[in-house]
Design a protein around this motif. Structure first.
Motif, PDB file in Angstrom:
ATOM      1  N   GLN A  93      36.498  52.655  39.279  1.00 25.08           N
ATOM      2  CA  GLN A  93      36.777  53.377  40.528  1.00 25.08           C
ATOM      3  C   GLN A  93      38.080  52.873  41.165  1.00 25.08           C
ATOM      4  OE1 GLN A  93      34.486  52.418  44.000  1.00 25.08           O
ATOM      5  NE2 GLN A  93      34.420  54.547  44.678  1.00 25.08           N
ATOM      6  N   ASP A  94      38.283  51.554  41.140  1.00 23.48           N
ATOM      7  CA  ASP A  94      39.543  51.004  41.683  1.00 23.48           C
ATOM      8  C   ASP A  94      40.742  51.608  40.968  1.00 23.48           C
ATOM      9  OD1 ASP A  94      38.300  49.325  43.474  1.00 23.48           O
ATOM     10  OD2 ASP A  94      38.542  47.506  42.265  1.00 23.48           O
ATOM     11  N   ASP A 149      44.700  43.133  32.226  1.00 19.62           N
ATOM     12  CA  ASP A 149      44.953  43.054  33.666  1.00 19.62           C
ATOM     13  C   ASP A 149      45.803  41.826  33.986  1.00 19.62           C
ATOM     14  OD1 ASP A 149      43.596  45.407  34.218  1.00 19.62           O
ATOM     15  OD2 ASP A 149      41.676  44.399  34.410  1.00 19.62           O
ATOM     16  N   GLY A 150      45.606  40.768  33.223  1.00 20.24           N
ATOM     17  CA  GLY A 150      46.439  39.568  33.421  1.00 20.24           C
ATOM     18  C   GLY A 150      47.902  39.876  33.168  1.00 20.24           C
ATOM     19  N   ALA A 151      48.180  40.582  32.083  1.00 21.73           N
ATOM     20  CA  ALA A 151      49.568  40.953  31.775  1.00 21.73           C
ATOM     21  C   ALA A 151      50.101  41.911  32.834  1.00 21.73           C
ATOM     22  CB  ALA A 151      49.647  41.593  30.383  1.00 21.73           C
ATOM     23  N   ARG A 173      48.650  46.026  47.470  1.00 18.84           N
ATOM     24  CA  ARG A 173      47.221  46.301  47.444  1.00 18.84           C
ATOM     25  C   ARG A 173      46.682  46.312  46.002  1.00 18.84           C
ATOM     26  NH1 ARG A 173      44.669  51.278  50.869  1.00 18.84           N
ATOM     27  NH2 ARG A 173      42.573  51.134  50.012  1.00 18.84           N
ATOM     28  N   ILE A 174      47.432  46.929  45.112  1.00 23.78           N
ATOM     29  CA  ILE A 174      46.993  47.012  43.719  1.00 23.78           C
ATOM     30  C   ILE A 174      46.864  45.613  43.111  1.00 23.78           C
ATOM     31  CG2 ILE A 174      47.741  47.753  41.415  1.00 23.78           C
ATOM     32  CD1 ILE A 174      48.781  50.349  42.793  1.00 23.78           C
ATOM     33  N   SER A 179      43.905  41.279  40.526  1.00 19.97           N
ATOM     34  CA  SER A 179      43.631  39.871  40.249  1.00 19.97           C
ATOM     35  C   SER A 179      42.120  39.635  40.316  1.00 19.97           C
ATOM     36  CB  SER A 179      44.415  38.944  41.174  1.00 19.97           C
ATOM     37  OG  SER A 179      44.025  39.138  42.486  1.00 19.97           O
ATOM     38  N   PHE A 180      41.446  40.422  41.104  1.00 17.63           N
ATOM     39  CA  PHE A 180      39.987  40.372  41.126  1.00 17.63           C
ATOM     40  C   PHE A 180      39.437  40.814  39.758  1.00 17.63           C
ATOM     41  CE2 PHE A 180      35.924  41.921  43.181  1.00 17.63           C
ATOM     42  CZ  PHE A 180      35.535  40.674  43.638  1.00 17.63           C
TER      43      PHE A 180
END
Lengths: 338, 243
Positions: A93-94, A149-151, A173-174, A179-180
């Protein structure tokens, strides 16, 4: 702000085409603002090429968010615990939400979401090639969080200081949400790594498959990167591809150790002299092939995207027709069928 | 919750309400990456997440949430047949949501006003559910009163799911709610929305020999077994593992 000031003193003539003197003044104001690390805002004058570069980059980023939903959504219905299912649904969803912010950022440059989606569906705009790899096991969800997501974060944190205001603000915001996601992916892999031998093997296999494609996410080596130099000059981009890639490798190596997993690169070792890790050669042929459309899932991803869009056309048409009939009506007080 | 304690929680009712939320959440989760417009990716996921949150609380009242979700056989699930129906097109998803959220909102408002074991959950959930119902109502209006195509699709969807709506008002052991009164208000509310959408209330029966209390008794429709097979496969493939 410098650009607005320049616009006040050198206004575009009513027929639209600024004369050369004005263009030079605008250009000067723009260059000064960028050099002073000021933000360029939607109503400021900007060079056409700067605008085009931003539209290309923001669109590609927005498309990556919505295509990126697919490989992870692949596991929503099979998530092995209700807690993991909730985390994964929230993450997907994010990504839809990130798509919304980014298409909105592109709209501030005068390009509509519909126009960009048409280009994506027609194959005229790209999305991150990483999403052309399949998610074969549950551990892939963790590997995407940790590595992909880390990259992405490594790439995107500097974009929070990008010279274009709306993009920079969307990225703040993204990046918080990304990072979450990255921590959740790490935690998922940790649970697998410390779980049963089968779960550990599943985690290692996923890391083996996602490691190299993640390194490719930083783009071609600096000496072959098409857009880098100009983007750095415009402060859209702040660090080179190779620099960011090396930073990412340095972050991942100790994390892999804590996870109890290995990275699939026999040449990976600490270089005391450089203060960085050395790593083995990246298979740029694979990168180019996936980019050209020959990755494992290119066809599948774009087909699903087009299908969702086409099959949803009647819904969007209905909403538009309803809105047209009820202009000025909240829709809650009643529909009078015309 | 401390005043009542787990021993007094009516397990049958917790499973019925928990399974409704779990199963509908799962169905909505199937939309991810397939929604007709980006805003609906966000909205459908949001509703799915709210329902999953409710399911986790309710199933935990009845036992271990993961054991209940992943290790029960089809016949042990107590959800309504309505919520297990496949997504179909967007109109079917919206009709299902309108019928269910209207029921859930009325039920949870009543439970929240009481002092029973579900009051704390219902008080929180009823606020979420009010949004779900609004969302379904607005789309029912848009589709019913949008284009000819959307009107026809919405009409077909409302008709197709109508026969699953009577089950909602069958008595459930341990569920302290005035179901006949709820049913009257449900009919009134749904009739109002359909009317404003330019749709007529379906004419077929809302219950019958095929469905009277069926899901609540563990009798489900064929698509449900496949849904569970997909949902439970990974968990069951690694007995005893933690995730």
């Amino acid at each position: 702000m410098a650009i607005a000031a320049a616009q006040r003193t050198a206004r575009t003539p009513a027929d639209g085409a600024p004369d050369t003197v004005d263009t030079a003044a605008y250009q000067h104001a723009f260059d000064t603002a960028v050099a002073a690390d000021e933000r360029i805002e939607p109503r400021d004058w900007m060079p056409d090429a700067y605008r085009a570069t931003l539209v290309r980059q923001i669109a590609q980023h927005a498309h990556s968010e919505i295509i990126g939903m697919q490989p992870e959504a692949n596991w929503i219905t099979r998530a092995p615990s209700l807690r993991r299912k909730a985390i994964l649904m929230a993450k997907v969803q994010d990504e839809a939400g990130h798509g919304l912010y980014l298409y909105s950022a592109a709209e501030t440059l005068g390009t509509s979401r519909d126009e960009l989606l048409d280009k994506l569906h027609a194959g005229r705009q790209k999305y991150s090639s990483i999403f052309n790899y399949p998610t074969l096991t549950w551990a892939d969800v963790g590997a995407i969080g940790w590595l992909v997501d880390g990259a992405a974060i490594t790439n995107q944190v500097p974009l929070c200081r990008c010279s274009y205001g709306p993009y920079a603000r969307a990225m703040v915001r993204i990046c918080k949400e990304e990072s979450f996601h990255q921590r959740q992916g790490y935690e998922l892999l940790l649970a697998l790594s410390k779980g049963t031998p089968e779960q550990h093997a599943m985690a290692q296999d996923a890391v083996n498959r996602w490691w190299w494609p993640s390194l490719m996410m930083f783009g071609p080596p600096d000496d072959e990167s098409q857009h880098s130099a100009q983007s750095m000059e415009w402060k859209i981009k702040r660090h080179s591809n190779d620099e960011l890639r090396r930073r990412f490798v340095d972050i991942c190596v100790p994390q892999a150790e804590s996870l109890g997993l290995t990275l699939p690169d026999p040449e990976l070792r600490w270089n005391e002299e450089q203060g960085h890790h050395d790593f083995g050669p990246i298979d740029w042929t694979e990168f180019q092939e996936v980019l050209k459309g020959n990755g494992p899932c290119n066809e599948q991803r774009i087909t699903q995207r087009r299908r969702a869009h086409d099959e949803g056309a009647w819904v969007r048409e209905a909403a538009a027709a309803y809105a047209a009939k009820h202009t000025g009506d909240t829709g809650e007080t009643g529909a009078t069928r015309a | 919750m401390t005043a009542t304690g787990p021993a007094t929680v009516p397990v049958t009712a917790a499973l019925a309400l928990g399974d409704d939320a779990l199963v509908l959440s799962h169905r909505l989760g199937e939309w991810a990456g397939h929604a007709p417009v980006l805003e609906e990716e966000v909205a459908l996921a949001n509703i799915a997440l709210d329902l999953l949150g409710q399911a986790r609380v309710l199933l935990s009242l009845a036992g271990d949430e993961d054991e209940l979700a992943y290790l029960r056989e089809e016949r042990a699930f107590r959800n309504l047949q309505l919520v297990e129906q496949p997504n179909g097109d967007f109109a079917h998803t919206i009709a299902r949501q309108l019928y269910f959220s209207t029921y859930q909102q009325l039920l949870y408002a009543e439970l929240a006003a009481g002092t029973g074991p579900f009051a704390p959950l219902a008080a929180k959930a009823v606020k979420e559910v009010a949004y779900h119902r609004d969302h379904a109502e607005l789309w029912t209006l848009r589709l019913g009163d949008g284009t000819e195509t959307s009107h026809e699709r919405m009409r077909l969807a409302c008709d197709a799911l109508w026969r699953f709506t009577g089950e909602m008002f069958q008595p459930v052991e341990g569920l302290d709610a005035g179901l006949p009164a709820l049913e009257a208000r449900w009919l009134e509310s749904v009739t109002d929305v359909l009317g404003r959408a330019g749709l007529t209330v379906p004419e077929g029966p809302r219950t019958g020999a095929w469905s009277a209390g069926a899901g609540r008794q563990g009798l489900h429709t064929e698509p449900f077994g496949r849904m569970l097979a997909e949902m439970q496969h990974l968990h069951r493939s690694h007995p005893g593992a933690s995730w």
